[in-house]
Design a protein around this motif. Sequence first.
Motif, PDB file in Angstrom:
ATOM      1  N   PHE A   1       0.811  -1.217   0.000  1.00  0.00           N
ATOM      2  CA  PHE A   1       0.000   0.000   0.000  1.00  0.00           C
ATOM      3  C   PHE A   1       0.846   1.270   0.000  1.00  0.00           C
ATOM      4  O   PHE A   1       0.305   2.367  -0.054  1.00  0.00           O
ATOM      5  CB  PHE A   1      -0.936   0.006   1.205  1.00  0.00           C
ATOM      6  CG  PHE A   1      -1.991  -1.078   1.158  1.00  0.00           C
ATOM      7  CD1 PHE A   1      -3.125  -0.930   0.379  1.00  0.00           C
ATOM      8  CD2 PHE A   1      -1.837  -2.251   1.890  1.00  0.00           C
ATOM      9  CE1 PHE A   1      -4.093  -1.930   0.331  1.00  0.00           C
ATOM     10  CE2 PHE A   1      -2.787  -3.255   1.851  1.00  0.00           C
ATOM     11  CZ  PHE A   1      -3.927  -3.096   1.065  1.00  0.00           C
ATOM     12  N   GLY A   2       2.168   1.119   0.087  1.00  0.00           N
ATOM     13  CA  GLY A   2       3.059   2.270   0.003  1.00  0.00           C
ATOM     14  C   GLY A   2       3.492   2.825   1.337  1.00  0.00           C
ATOM     15  O   GLY A   2       4.629   3.284   1.490  1.00  0.00           O
ATOM     16  N   ALA A   3       2.626   2.801   2.336  1.00  0.00           N
ATOM     17  CA  ALA A   3       2.936   3.315   3.672  1.00  0.00           C
ATOM     18  C   ALA A   3       1.838   2.863   4.626  1.00  0.00           C
ATOM     19  O   ALA A   3       0.694   2.617   4.197  1.00  0.00           O
ATOM     20  CB  ALA A   3       3.029   4.843   3.661  1.00  0.00           C
ATOM     21  N   PRO A   4       2.140   2.756   5.935  1.00  0.00           N
ATOM     22  CA  PRO A   4       1.111   2.328   6.888  1.00  0.00           C
ATOM     23  C   PRO A   4      -0.141   3.198   6.850  1.00  0.00           C
ATOM     24  O   PRO A   4      -1.258   2.686   6.945  1.00  0.00           O
ATOM     25  CB  PRO A   4       1.821   2.424   8.241  1.00  0.00           C
ATOM     26  CG  PRO A   4       3.269   2.253   7.924  1.00  0.00           C
ATOM     27  CD  PRO A   4       3.463   2.903   6.592  1.00  0.00           C
ATOM     28  N   ALA A   5       0.029   4.494   6.689  1.00  0.00           N
ATOM     29  CA  ALA A   5      -1.123   5.408   6.688  1.00  0.00           C
ATOM     30  C   ALA A   5      -1.987   5.250   5.443  1.00  0.00           C
ATOM     31  O   ALA A   5      -3.122   5.734   5.412  1.00  0.00           O
ATOM     32  CB  ALA A   5      -0.649   6.850   6.812  1.00  0.00           C
ATOM     33  N   LYS A   6      -1.464   4.574   4.422  1.00  0.00           N
ATOM     34  CA  LYS A   6      -2.197   4.436   3.159  1.00  0.00           C
ATOM     35  C   LYS A   6      -2.884   3.087   3.004  1.00  0.00           C
ATOM     36  O   LYS A   6      -3.469   2.808   1.959  1.00  0.00           O
ATOM     37  CB  LYS A   6      -1.236   4.646   1.986  1.00  0.00           C
ATOM     38  CG  LYS A   6      -0.630   6.052   1.910  1.00  0.00           C
ATOM     39  CD  LYS A   6       0.303   6.165   0.714  1.00  0.00           C
ATOM     40  CE  LYS A   6       0.913   7.552   0.616  1.00  0.00           C
ATOM     41  NZ  LYS A   6       1.841   7.656  -0.540  1.00  0.00           N
ATOM     42  N   VAL A   7      -2.816   2.261   4.024  1.00  0.00           N
ATOM     43  CA  VAL A   7      -3.440   0.945   3.923  1.00  0.00           C
ATOM     44  C   VAL A   7      -4.945   1.100   3.703  1.00  0.00           C
ATOM     45  O   VAL A   7      -5.626   1.833   4.426  1.00  0.00           O
ATOM     46  CB  VAL A   7      -3.172   0.108   5.187  1.00  0.00           C
ATOM     47  CG1 VAL A   7      -4.027  -1.158   5.197  1.00  0.00           C
ATOM     48  CG2 VAL A   7      -1.697  -0.269   5.262  1.00  0.00           C
ATOM     49  N   ASP A   8      -5.442   0.406   2.689  1.00  0.00           N
ATOM     50  CA  ASP A   8      -6.862   0.431   2.373  1.00  0.00           C
ATOM     51  C   ASP A   8      -7.521  -0.778   3.033  1.00  0.00           C
ATOM     52  O   ASP A   8      -7.392  -1.905   2.560  1.00  0.00           O
ATOM     53  CB  ASP A   8      -7.064   0.389   0.856  1.00  0.00           C
ATOM     54  CG  ASP A   8      -8.527   0.328   0.452  1.00  0.00           C
ATOM     55  OD1 ASP A   8      -9.399   0.500   1.330  1.00  0.00           O
ATOM     56  OD2 ASP A   8      -8.810   0.093  -0.746  1.00  0.00           O
ATOM     57  N   TRP A   9      -8.238  -0.530   4.127  1.00  0.00           N
ATOM     58  CA  TRP A   9      -8.829  -1.621   4.881  1.00  0.00           C
ATOM     59  C   TRP A   9     -10.012  -2.260   4.159  1.00  0.00           C
ATOM     60  O   TRP A   9     -10.539  -3.280   4.608  1.00  0.00           O
ATOM     61  CB  TRP A   9      -9.243  -1.127   6.265  1.00  0.00           C
ATOM     62  CG  TRP A   9      -8.063  -0.643   7.046  1.00  0.00           C
ATOM     63  CD1 TRP A   9      -7.690   0.650   7.275  1.00  0.00           C
ATOM     64  CD2 TRP A   9      -7.061  -1.458   7.666  1.00  0.00           C
ATOM     65  NE1 TRP A   9      -6.526   0.699   7.991  1.00  0.00           N
ATOM     66  CE2 TRP A   9      -6.112  -0.586   8.252  1.00  0.00           C
ATOM     67  CE3 TRP A   9      -6.860  -2.828   7.788  1.00  0.00           C
ATOM     68  CZ2 TRP A   9      -4.995  -1.040   8.947  1.00  0.00           C
ATOM     69  CZ3 TRP A   9      -5.747  -3.285   8.479  1.00  0.00           C
ATOM     70  CH2 TRP A   9      -4.832  -2.401   9.050  1.00  0.00           C
ATOM     71  N   ASN A  10     -10.423  -1.689   3.052  1.00  0.00           N
ATOM     72  CA  ASN A  10     -11.503  -2.263   2.248  1.00  0.00           C
ATOM     73  C   ASN A  10     -10.988  -2.822   0.930  1.00  0.00           C
ATOM     74  O   ASN A  10     -11.752  -2.974  -0.029  1.00  0.00           O
ATOM     75  CB  ASN A  10     -12.568  -1.190   1.979  1.00  0.00           C
ATOM     76  CG  ASN A  10     -13.253  -0.730   3.250  1.00  0.00           C
ATOM     77  OD1 ASN A  10     -13.732  -1.548   4.021  1.00  0.00           O
ATOM     78  ND2 ASN A  10     -13.268   0.573   3.483  1.00  0.00           N
ATOM     79  N   HIS A  11      -9.704  -3.151   0.879  1.00  0.00           N
ATOM     80  CA  HIS A  11      -9.090  -3.637  -0.352  1.00  0.00           C
ATOM     81  C   HIS A  11      -9.809  -4.884  -0.873  1.00  0.00           C
ATOM     82  O   HIS A  11     -10.125  -5.810  -0.122  1.00  0.00           O
ATOM     83  CB  HIS A  11      -7.617  -3.966  -0.112  1.00  0.00           C
ATOM     84  CG  HIS A  11      -6.908  -4.433  -1.340  1.00  0.00           C
ATOM     85  ND1 HIS A  11      -6.439  -3.575  -2.299  1.00  0.00           N
ATOM     86  CD2 HIS A  11      -6.599  -5.695  -1.777  1.00  0.00           C
ATOM     87  CE1 HIS A  11      -5.858  -4.262  -3.269  1.00  0.00           C
ATOM     88  NE2 HIS A  11      -5.954  -5.553  -2.973  1.00  0.00           N
TER      89      HIS A  11
ATOM     90  N   VAL B   1       2.593   1.318  13.913  1.00  0.00           N
ATOM     91  CA  VAL B   1       1.394   0.910  14.647  1.00  0.00           C
ATOM     92  C   VAL B   1       0.479   2.113  14.859  1.00  0.00           C
ATOM     93  O   VAL B   1      -0.740   2.033  14.675  1.00  0.00           O
ATOM     94  CB  VAL B   1       1.777   0.269  15.997  1.00  0.00           C
ATOM     95  CG1 VAL B   1       0.536   0.119  16.884  1.00  0.00           C
ATOM     96  CG2 VAL B   1       2.431  -1.086  15.784  1.00  0.00           C
ATOM     97  N   THR B   2       1.057   3.225  15.233  1.00  0.00           N
ATOM     98  CA  THR B   2       0.271   4.452  15.433  1.00  0.00           C
ATOM     99  C   THR B   2      -0.459   4.822  14.155  1.00  0.00           C
ATOM    100  O   THR B   2      -1.671   5.129  14.167  1.00  0.00           O
ATOM    101  CB  THR B   2       1.178   5.613  15.876  1.00  0.00           C
ATOM    102  OG1 THR B   2       1.899   5.230  17.051  1.00  0.00           O
ATOM    103  CG2 THR B   2       0.370   6.862  16.166  1.00  0.00           C
ATOM    104  N   ALA B   3       0.248   4.801  13.038  1.00  0.00           N
ATOM    105  CA  ALA B   3      -0.364   5.169  11.750  1.00  0.00           C
ATOM    106  C   ALA B   3      -1.440   4.171  11.338  1.00  0.00           C
ATOM    107  O   ALA B   3      -2.510   4.556  10.839  1.00  0.00           O
ATOM    108  CB  ALA B   3       0.714   5.252  10.680  1.00  0.00           C
TER     109      ALA B   3
END
Length: 603
Positions: free
Chosen positions: A99-109, A145-147
């Motif tokens: 996803f490129g970075a933790p903050a960019k994870v798409d939880w609906n992938h 983890v925070t992100a």
Amino acid sequence: MSDTRKYLILMRAVQRLSPRMALFMARRVLRNKLAPRFPVRYRARLATIEKDLPALSGPRGELPPGLLVMAEIYSSEYREVMDRAREGRIVVLGREIDFGAPAKVDWNHHVPEEGDHQLWRVKMSHMGVLCPMIIEGERDHHLAVTALAKGALENTDPTAPGAFDAYWFPYAASHRILALTAGLIVARSRKGLPQETDQAVSDLLRHNVAFLLDNVEHELNNNHVERNLAALCLYFSYAESVPTRIAARLERDVAHLLETTILPDGCQVERSPMYQGLSVASLAIMAETPFLSGSLRSKLQERQAAAHRAFAILSHPDGEVALFNDSWHGEAPHYRGLEVPVGRVVLSHGGYARLSRGDDVCLMDAGPLGPAWNPGHGHADFLSVEITLDKRRLIVDPGTSHYNTGADRTRERSAAAHNGPGYDGYEPVEFLGSFKVGKLAQARLLPEQELGTDTIGGTFYAGPGKIARLVRHYPGRGFLVADLWDTSSPRGRVSWLVPTEWQISTSESGKLQLEQGNARAWIAPLLAASEDLHVTPSHWASHYGHRRGAHELLLRPHLAVSRQQTLLCWIGSMPPPTSAHAEGQALLEQLSSLVTRLPQESQ
């Protein structure tokens, strides 16, 4: 399949629900429709629940073993990939998505090939990878983890269409609570976490606990509810306080779960060896819950010990579970602990039997498809066996490679794909979609007192007639399998699956010799003619989403003078002993007598 037949299957499934389950199912349907339609109201409902929740406190004294085991379940599964999660590369079920970075994870992938059951997405939503990152990670892991925690809280919405089948699937929320609570409590007992990380995880936890309190899956009354209740028990075991109404509710719900889903011999009622392992861990959490009554905790401890024993019985010498029904490796804990008694062991309530000595094991499934009210994880593997020789799996179950509707799901649940004796063209169970079941069926174990101590067996009443199987163990040599069909037609069949790691050659006597490294094995039909044995390429699945090559050995039975069909097959690390044929005939005679003598209702 016609629309009429689909409708009839659905009606059969609905009629088997208890009134309690039907009530909760109606509530679930309403929730799924109303939450997206009235999002402000539903968010306000969850916010009200969350507002009154106590915060998670620190650990109190020495951490109990159930908590530590739960933390290790998630850590062992994700420890090797947590560095990749730190960079936004999420690995679940052997598949990595960047996803490129933790903050960019798409939880609906969405994974296209998973069709109508997106297990990769649901499994990612467990957030199990955060557990080892919290406990064992360094500063950059904690920043990730925070992100991840903040991103999940900010970018998912339980009122979005389809949310209850994705990130806000209650089963996934339960795993999040288990993984994050276990990780946070263990970390706080050690070196602690940066304040921002601790707060982000705590905020996400409270939101999930509020959601789960409103969405326990009582309509299923299965392993999902077990995970729901274990998650709530774990959180409130370490909360600053426990509201009286929640303690009373969990006392009632846990008692009901224990009574209805954990059988007296410890088997989880859905009869999945994989879910059996998860039951052991969940029951341990419940048994350690301080606000449950002493009498209930005592029952939980007793049943957890029985469940642990059953898990040991349903595991092979390689430490992984048998693959009967919906099961795969890597989901349940790798088995360690109790030694299984040598010889014959029977789980009479669960419908399983085992023969073993050293690293040779035969396991038989001779039970029902599953609980009548929810048999969705069942396969038509009646009287099927799995055989390990010298710690190497030789006869395997087709396993479970996918949950989504399609040809693979249909095949892997069918009787034709399994090695239990069956009839050509006859399927004893009606399956629809991923989990719905119409017509049910069940096998039964033959009474232990009727068999030698080195023998296990079962019977199955199929539509065309009765079927029975006995397996006798020759310690240090192998297993003799005797099958009987009490009718001359349709034609009977037995189909063995052997992993392609075993190389097959045929001897002049018709025996199949197999080699894997320096290991040798023999599969020898003792009654069938050579033209009644066919070897073709096939596959099996030890891990979800991944198929492996297999040899399929199709055997046809011998038509006896009595108009019964019979089959004898030797499977061993040595050629069959000279006495095998005569002793096999004796087994067949015993089977014929038992099938005739036992009343049909016991079939």
